[in-house]
Structures are given as C-alpha cells and as structure tokens.
Design an enzyme around this catalytic site. Structure first.
Site, PDB file in Angstrom:
ATOM      1  N   GLY A  45       0.826  -1.198   0.000  1.00  0.00           N
ATOM      2  CA  GLY A  45       0.000   0.000   0.000  1.00  0.00           C
ATOM      3  C   GLY A  45       0.860   1.247   0.000  1.00  0.00           C
ATOM      4  CD  GLN A  50       3.187   5.756   2.552  1.00  0.00           C
ATOM      5  OE1 GLN A  50       2.233   5.213   2.013  1.00  0.00           O
ATOM      6  NE2 GLN A  50       4.124   5.069   3.163  1.00  0.00           N
ATOM      7  CB  CYS A  95       4.796   2.222   7.350  1.00  0.00           C
ATOM      8  SG  CYS A  95       4.396   3.734   6.471  1.00  0.00           S
ATOM      9  CG  LEU A  96       6.757   1.025   1.393  1.00  0.00           C
ATOM     10  CD1 LEU A  96       6.097   1.293   0.039  1.00  0.00           C
ATOM     11  CD2 LEU A  96       8.013   0.192   1.212  1.00  0.00           C
ATOM     12  CG  HIS A 137      -0.975   1.337   7.177  1.00  0.00           C
ATOM     13  ND1 HIS A 137      -0.069   0.900   8.124  1.00  0.00           N
ATOM     14  CD2 HIS A 137      -0.254   2.138   6.346  1.00  0.00           C
ATOM     15  CE1 HIS A 137       1.121   1.413   7.880  1.00  0.00           C
ATOM     16  NE2 HIS A 137       1.040   2.171   6.795  1.00  0.00           N
ATOM     17  CD  GLU A 138      -1.215   2.631   2.627  1.00  0.00           C
ATOM     18  OE1 GLU A 138      -0.798   3.799   2.519  1.00  0.00           O
ATOM     19  OE2 GLU A 138      -0.464   1.672   2.920  1.00  0.00           O
ATOM     20  CG  HIS A 141       0.053   6.945   5.357  1.00  0.00           C
ATOM     21  ND1 HIS A 141       1.193   7.437   5.951  1.00  0.00           N
ATOM     22  CD2 HIS A 141       0.274   5.607   5.187  1.00  0.00           C
ATOM     23  CE1 HIS A 141       2.059   6.439   6.138  1.00  0.00           C
ATOM     24  NE2 HIS A 141       1.522   5.322   5.684  1.00  0.00           N
TER      25      HIS A 141
END
Ligand code: Y12
Ligand code: CO
Length: 175
Positions: A45, A50, A95-96, A137-138, A141
């Site tokens: 994701g 990000q 998470c990236l 999660h996304e 963000h």
C-alpha cells in the site's frame, strides 16, 4: 515523474491530504508512477503523501496466496470515506515511510469504503482481512497519522530509540 519515499520523522507525513477534484492526466500520471515504486519496494500500500503529495490518493495491491501482486489486484482509491467499522483484529504492520520497523497494531476487522477511481467514477467495497487492515493504514496516512502513533507510550519510546539508531547506522553506511 521522479519519486522518492518520504520517511519518518519528516513533518510532511503529518500534513492532512485534501480532496481530489480533477480527474485529469496529472492524476493518471501520478497513479502510474506510484505503482512501480510500491511494487519495487515490496509494498502492499502507498498513499500519495508518502511521496510528498498531500492529496486523498492511495493505491493497494494485496498479494495472492503465492505472494504475487498482479496488476489485476491493483486498487486505486481516490477520496475514500470509511464507514461500517466492525470487530477487532491485530496484525504486524510495516510502512514504507518507517523502514525496518514492524509492530502489532489493533484495527477494525471489517470496514466499508466509498471511493472514486482514476476517472472519478464512484465505487464502494466491503473489506476484511489484510485488505481491511491496509485500507485503514493508508487512510490514516491521509489524515497525517502513522501506525507508530498507535503504539503504547513505552513501546513508542523504545521505537524512537531504535529508529534513531537505525538512521545513524544507515547514515554511517552512506545509504
Ligand atoms: C499490513 C501491513 C502493512 C500495511 C501498510 C502498507 N505497508 C507496506 O506496504 C510496507 C512495506 C514495507 C516494505 C519493506 O521492504 C522494502 O522497503 C524493500 C520494508 O522493509 C524495510 O523497510 C527494510 C518495510 C515495509 C498494510 C497492512
Ligand atoms: Co504506511
């Protein structure tokens, strides 16, 4: 489009994303560039904040049972609205934007999400399992929230210490 993942503790990740109003070639190019960056970094994701773009845009590609992420699995979600959050589940998230750190996080088990696709068409899905976790999660963000914000304070302090150490070592190695 040249893209680089914004990493914690960059303040950019705390910005609140805003609604997409134009479903134009800029949006299409952005979505087309987000997909390879997510796939090439083993992500499932990615939200546009990000990569430094504070718009309500996220992509997801939940791996198949064999671990593959074919293009058919790609979900492009614009202007998502969550509803119908039910139940509770725990999953070890990563998470990236917070590299090398994974932790058990509690989420709703099932959610509904209304969203628009790249052409502005309206859709809704009901999600459970990993898709439900990834959507939550996304969407966090888009509101400037990171999964580490959900850690208990003692665990958060431990994370901050470990993360600083990791950044220092990485800098030392010249990465
Ligand atoms: C469950 C768990 C996580 C999510 C949110 C989406 N998170 C990711 O896609 C995380 C990807 C990730 C990939 C990594 O690998 C590379 O960067 C090559 C990684 O490894 C390191 O940072 C070293 C960490 C995270 C939803 C549902
Ligand atoms: Co993330």
């Amino acid at each position: 489009m040249k893209l680089k993942i914004v990493e914690y503790p960059d303040k950019k990740l705390r910005e609140k994303s805003t609604k997409v109003k134009e479903f134009n070639s800029w949006l299409h190019k952005l979505l087309d560039s987000m997909n390879p960056i997510m796939i090439n970094t083993n992500g499932i994701g990615l939200a546009s904040i990000q990569i430094g773009i504070a718009k309500n845009i996220l992509i997801l590609n939940i791996p198949n049972e064999d671990g593959e992420q074919p293009d058919e699995n790609l979900l492009e979600i614009i202007n998502p609205v969550l509803s119908n959050q039910k139940g509770e589940t725990t999953y070890q998230e990563g998470c990236l934007s917070v590299p090398s750190f994974y932790e058990d996080i509690n989420r709703f088990e099932t959610v509904s999400v209304a969203y628009q696709d790249r052409d502005g068409n309206h859709h809704s899905i009901e999600a459970d399992g990993l898709l439900s976790i990834a959507i939550q999660h996304e969407i966090d963000h888009l509101n400037g929230i990171l999964f580490i914000d959900k850690l208990a304070s003692s665990r958060r302090r431990k994370f901050e210490k470990e993360y600083k150490k990791m950044l220092k070592e990485r800098k030392h190695k010249g990465k």
